[in-house]
Design a protein around this motif. Structure first.
Motif, PDB file in Angstrom:
ATOM      1  N   ASN A 292     -10.397  -8.493  16.613  1.00  0.00           N
ATOM      2  CA  ASN A 292     -10.576  -8.647  18.064  1.00  0.00           C
ATOM      3  C   ASN A 292     -11.327  -7.523  18.761  1.00  0.00           C
ATOM      4  OD1 ASN A 292      -9.675 -11.192  18.630  1.00  0.00           O
ATOM      5  ND2 ASN A 292      -7.527 -10.523  18.493  1.00  0.00           N
ATOM      6  N   VAL A 293     -11.776  -6.510  18.024  1.00  0.00           N
ATOM      7  CA  VAL A 293     -12.588  -5.450  18.640  1.00  0.00           C
ATOM      8  C   VAL A 293     -14.065  -5.819  18.448  1.00  0.00           C
ATOM      9  CG1 VAL A 293     -13.226  -3.006  18.552  1.00  0.00           C
ATOM     10  CG2 VAL A 293     -10.839  -3.678  18.212  1.00  0.00           C
ATOM     11  N   PRO A 294     -14.862  -5.846  19.534  1.00  0.00           N
ATOM     12  CA  PRO A 294     -16.263  -6.242  19.387  1.00  0.00           C
ATOM     13  C   PRO A 294     -17.046  -5.266  18.505  1.00  0.00           C
ATOM     14  CG  PRO A 294     -15.769  -5.573  21.654  1.00  0.00           C
ATOM     15  CD  PRO A 294     -14.484  -5.550  20.904  1.00  0.00           C
ATOM     16  N   ALA A 295     -17.822  -5.821  17.581  1.00  0.00           N
ATOM     17  CA  ALA A 295     -18.547  -4.963  16.633  1.00  0.00           C
ATOM     18  C   ALA A 295     -19.870  -5.600  16.241  1.00  0.00           C
ATOM     19  CB  ALA A 295     -17.694  -4.754  15.387  1.00  0.00           C
ATOM     20  N   CYS A 296     -20.788  -4.740  15.852  1.00  0.00           N
ATOM     21  CA  CYS A 296     -22.053  -5.182  15.298  1.00  0.00           C
ATOM     22  C   CYS A 296     -22.141  -4.576  13.897  1.00  0.00           C
ATOM     23  CB  CYS A 296     -23.163  -4.654  16.204  1.00  0.00           C
ATOM     24  SG  CYS A 296     -24.649  -5.551  16.011  1.00  0.00           S
ATOM     25  N   VAL A 297     -22.306  -5.420  12.888  1.00  0.00           N
ATOM     26  CA  VAL A 297     -22.254  -4.952  11.495  1.00  0.00           C
ATOM     27  C   VAL A 297     -23.603  -5.182  10.816  1.00  0.00           C
ATOM     28  CG1 VAL A 297     -21.200  -5.421   9.234  1.00  0.00           C
ATOM     29  CG2 VAL A 297     -19.765  -5.362  11.269  1.00  0.00           C
ATOM     30  N   CYS A 298     -24.113  -4.147  10.137  1.00  0.00           N
ATOM     31  CA  CYS A 298     -25.340  -4.282   9.337  1.00  0.00           C
ATOM     32  C   CYS A 298     -24.980  -4.010   7.886  1.00  0.00           C
ATOM     33  CB  CYS A 298     -26.363  -3.217   9.708  1.00  0.00           C
ATOM     34  SG  CYS A 298     -27.122  -3.458  11.275  1.00  0.00           S
ATOM     35  N   ALA A 299     -25.519  -4.798   6.962  1.00  0.00           N
ATOM     36  CA  ALA A 299     -25.248  -4.546   5.541  1.00  0.00           C
ATOM     37  C   ALA A 299     -26.548  -4.587   4.747  1.00  0.00           C
ATOM     38  CB  ALA A 299     -24.270  -5.573   5.014  1.00  0.00           C
ATOM     39  N   PHE A 300     -26.716  -3.597   3.878  1.00  0.00           N
ATOM     40  CA  PHE A 300     -27.905  -3.545   3.012  1.00  0.00           C
ATOM     41  C   PHE A 300     -27.691  -4.443   1.791  1.00  0.00           C
ATOM     42  CE2 PHE A 300     -30.837  -0.119   4.277  1.00  0.00           C
ATOM     43  CZ  PHE A 300     -30.141   0.401   5.354  1.00  0.00           C
ATOM     44  N   ASN A 301     -28.740  -5.155   1.412  1.00  0.00           N
ATOM     45  CA  ASN A 301     -28.689  -5.996   0.216  1.00  0.00           C
ATOM     46  C   ASN A 301     -29.445  -5.313  -0.921  1.00  0.00           C
ATOM     47  OD1 ASN A 301     -28.653  -7.963  -1.684  1.00  0.00           O
ATOM     48  ND2 ASN A 301     -29.383  -9.602  -0.343  1.00  0.00           N
ATOM     49  N   PHE A 302     -28.683  -4.794  -1.902  1.00  0.00           N
ATOM     50  CA  PHE A 302     -29.328  -4.075  -3.014  1.00  0.00           C
ATOM     51  C   PHE A 302     -30.186  -5.017  -3.869  1.00  0.00           C
ATOM     52  CE2 PHE A 302     -29.644  -1.560  -6.901  1.00  0.00           C
ATOM     53  CZ  PHE A 302     -29.962  -0.324  -6.367  1.00  0.00           C
ATOM     54  N   GLN A 303     -29.900  -6.319  -3.807  1.00  0.00           N
ATOM     55  CA  GLN A 303     -30.680  -7.289  -4.585  1.00  0.00           C
ATOM     56  C   GLN A 303     -32.103  -7.451  -4.034  1.00  0.00           C
ATOM     57  OE1 GLN A 303     -29.465  -8.633  -7.367  1.00  0.00           O
ATOM     58  NE2 GLN A 303     -27.697  -7.352  -6.930  1.00  0.00           N
TER      59      GLN A 303
ATOM     60  N   GLU B 211     -24.077  -4.383  24.414  1.00  0.00           N
ATOM     61  CA  GLU B 211     -22.888  -5.241  24.552  1.00  0.00           C
ATOM     62  C   GLU B 211     -21.581  -4.480  24.315  1.00  0.00           C
ATOM     63  OE1 GLU B 211     -23.487  -8.604  21.966  1.00  0.00           O
ATOM     64  OE2 GLU B 211     -25.333  -9.196  22.987  1.00  0.00           O
ATOM     65  N   ASN B 212     -21.658  -3.126  24.317  1.00  0.00           N
ATOM     66  CA  ASN B 212     -20.454  -2.292  24.107  1.00  0.00           C
ATOM     67  C   ASN B 212     -19.695  -2.644  22.843  1.00  0.00           C
ATOM     68  OD1 ASN B 212     -20.475  -0.409  26.188  1.00  0.00           O
ATOM     69  ND2 ASN B 212     -19.819  -1.996  27.642  1.00  0.00           N
ATOM     70  N   ARG B 213     -20.411  -2.639  21.746  1.00  0.00           N
ATOM     71  CA  ARG B 213     -19.781  -2.965  20.462  1.00  0.00           C
ATOM     72  C   ARG B 213     -19.771  -1.737  19.558  1.00  0.00           C
ATOM     73  NH1 ARG B 213     -19.603  -8.459  19.379  1.00  0.00           N
ATOM     74  NH2 ARG B 213     -20.548  -9.691  21.029  1.00  0.00           N
ATOM     75  N   ALA B 214     -18.774  -1.652  18.680  1.00  0.00           N
ATOM     76  CA  ALA B 214     -18.811  -0.618  17.634  1.00  0.00           C
ATOM     77  C   ALA B 214     -19.973  -0.953  16.703  1.00  0.00           C
ATOM     78  CB  ALA B 214     -17.511  -0.641  16.852  1.00  0.00           C
ATOM     79  N   PHE B 215     -20.648   0.072  16.189  1.00  0.00           N
ATOM     80  CA  PHE B 215     -21.789  -0.162  15.300  1.00  0.00           C
ATOM     81  C   PHE B 215     -21.393   0.287  13.897  1.00  0.00           C
ATOM     82  CE2 PHE B 215     -26.439   0.975  14.246  1.00  0.00           C
ATOM     83  CZ  PHE B 215     -26.689  -0.315  13.818  1.00  0.00           C
ATOM     84  N   ILE B 216     -21.444  -0.653  12.966  1.00  0.00           N
ATOM     85  CA  ILE B 216     -20.970  -0.368  11.603  1.00  0.00           C
ATOM     86  C   ILE B 216     -22.060  -0.722  10.603  1.00  0.00           C
ATOM     87  CG2 ILE B 216     -19.272  -1.067   9.844  1.00  0.00           C
ATOM     88  CD1 ILE B 216     -17.598  -1.632  12.659  1.00  0.00           C
TER      89      ILE B 216
ATOM     90  N   PRO C 242     -18.612   3.992  18.895  1.00  0.00           N
ATOM     91  CA  PRO C 242     -18.524   4.586  17.556  1.00  0.00           C
ATOM     92  C   PRO C 242     -19.581   4.030  16.599  1.00  0.00           C
ATOM     93  CG  PRO C 242     -16.808   2.946  17.859  1.00  0.00           C
ATOM     94  CD  PRO C 242     -17.527   3.041  19.168  1.00  0.00           C
ATOM     95  N   TYR C 243     -20.115   4.930  15.766  1.00  0.00           N
ATOM     96  CA  TYR C 243     -21.025   4.531  14.692  1.00  0.00           C
ATOM     97  C   TYR C 243     -20.329   4.889  13.379  1.00  0.00           C
ATOM     98  CZ  TYR C 243     -24.983   4.744  11.465  1.00  0.00           C
ATOM     99  OH  TYR C 243     -25.814   4.581  10.372  1.00  0.00           O
ATOM    100  N   ILE C 244     -19.988   3.863  12.601  1.00  0.00           N
ATOM    101  CA  ILE C 244     -19.211   4.071  11.370  1.00  0.00           C
ATOM    102  C   ILE C 244     -20.046   3.638  10.163  1.00  0.00           C
ATOM    103  CG2 ILE C 244     -17.097   3.417  10.118  1.00  0.00           C
ATOM    104  CD1 ILE C 244     -15.808   2.950  12.902  1.00  0.00           C
ATOM    105  N   VAL C 245     -20.075   4.508   9.146  1.00  0.00           N
ATOM    106  CA  VAL C 245     -20.855   4.195   7.940  1.00  0.00           C
ATOM    107  C   VAL C 245     -19.891   3.943   6.779  1.00  0.00           C
ATOM    108  CG1 VAL C 245     -22.682   4.971   6.387  1.00  0.00           C
ATOM    109  CG2 VAL C 245     -22.678   5.737   8.755  1.00  0.00           C
ATOM    110  N   ILE C 246     -20.108   2.828   6.086  1.00  0.00           N
ATOM    111  CA  ILE C 246     -19.348   2.540   4.870  1.00  0.00           C
ATOM    112  C   ILE C 246     -20.326   2.632   3.712  1.00  0.00           C
ATOM    113  CG2 ILE C 246     -17.977   0.811   3.636  1.00  0.00           C
ATOM    114  CD1 ILE C 246     -17.282  -0.345   6.470  1.00  0.00           C
ATOM    115  N   MET C 247     -20.160   3.646   2.875  1.00  0.00           N
ATOM    116  CA  MET C 247     -21.109   3.854   1.776  1.00  0.00           C
ATOM    117  C   MET C 247     -20.611   3.178   0.515  1.00  0.00           C
ATOM    118  SD  MET C 247     -22.064   7.795   2.460  1.00  0.00           S
ATOM    119  CE  MET C 247     -21.624   8.323   4.107  1.00  0.00           C
TER     120      MET C 247
END
Ligand SMILES: [Zn+2]
Length: 281
Positions: A118-129, A153-158, A194-199
């Motif tokens: 329920n927290v608004p977020a924008c998610v980007c994911a890299f495709n290694f393929q 849009e006041n979203r968390a950026f992940i 917030p800008y959160i990175v998942i490696m």
């Protein structure tokens, strides 16, 4: 032997039929080399049950895993293709065509907008393929676009990274994506979002040297390789032996480059807790 191979075997085949074993029934762990039953692996979120190795997953898997139902995929922004007319053993345009046929994506970054518990977020994911998840002008532009959606849009950026670095087939233009993405991240931070990175494995090169290391919070998957360049090149340059495993998520955690190492099964929960503290204090 002829009557056995020519007569008996075909006779048995016609009686019992050919045993069909689908190609995708088994997978092999790249780390411990154990054969894994595909269905079990899917159930285990593509984590090896023997050694805990976190395998690469399809990019759509990330948006499905992290975002609540009903999220929107952001359309990819068209860019000028093959800006330096590059060719090595193959034309760059042919490599793009092959990668698009293999992944059904126009470039290596998938962006989506939705909610995480329920927290608004924008998610980007890299495709290694897609050409090793490399960052060229297409990836850079889609990243900038997703960052501006998050900021507006006041979203968390992940961002979930899995990349070999800058896309060499675009030369200097791929390197220009490094400051470009840094500037986009700053627009998100200026809005106090917030800008959160998942490696994930691997996060390397120009991606680790720009957008991946600028998170307010850095999360990594266990055992992920995170580095700028491989150990051989560093050893040859600094003429020193490097410590074992110094480019792993765990080593970077113990040296303060990463805040948390989180198993895939706990990732959404960890992210949700962080976002709830920030958005619903
Ligand atoms: Zn394994």
């Amino acid at each position: 032997m002829n009557w056995l191979t020519n007569f008996v075997r075909p006779k048995i085949r016609t009686l019992v039929g050919r045993l069909e074993v689908p190609d995708n029934m088994w997978d092999k762990c790249k780390s411990c080399e154990q054969m894994l039953f595909h269905k079990e692996l899917v159930k285990n979120l593509y984590v090896c049950p023997h050694c805990g190795f976190h395998m690469s997953v399809d990019v759509k898997y990330w948006t499905n895993l992290l975002l609540d139902e009903g999220y929107k995929i952001l359309p990819s922004v068209p860019v000028k293709e093959d800006p330096i007319k590059f060719r090595d053993s193959k034309k760059y345009t042919d490599r793009l065509k092959e990668a698009r046929a293999k992944t059904s994506m126009s470039d290596a970054l998938l962006s989506a907008s939705g909610k995480i518990d329920n927290v608004p977020a924008c998610v980007c994911a890299f495709n290694f393929q897609f050409i090793g998840g490399s960052m060229g002008s297409g990836v850079g532009t889609d990243f900038v676009n997703a960052a501006s959606v998050a900021a507006d849009e006041n979203r968390a950026f992940i961002v979930i990274t899995s990349s070999g670095g800058a896309r060499m087939q675009e030369g200097i233009i791929s390197l220009m994506q490094m400051p470009r993405t840094v500037s986009a991240i700053n627009t998100v931070k200026k809005r106090k979002l917030p800008y959160i990175v998942i490696m994930t494995n691997p996060t390397t090169g120009g991606v680790s040297a720009s957008l991946a290391m600028l998170g307010d919070i850095h999360i990594a998957e266990p055992g992920a390789t995170i580095c700028f360049t491989g150990p051989r090149v560093i050893e040859e340059t600094i003429k020193q032996k490097l410590p074992d495993g110094f480019q792993t998520a765990e080593y970077l955690l113990s040296h303060g480059m990463i805040d948390m190492v989180v198993e895939r099964k706990h990732l959404k929960n960890a992210l949700s807790k962080i976002l709830n503290v920030i958005f619903c204090p």
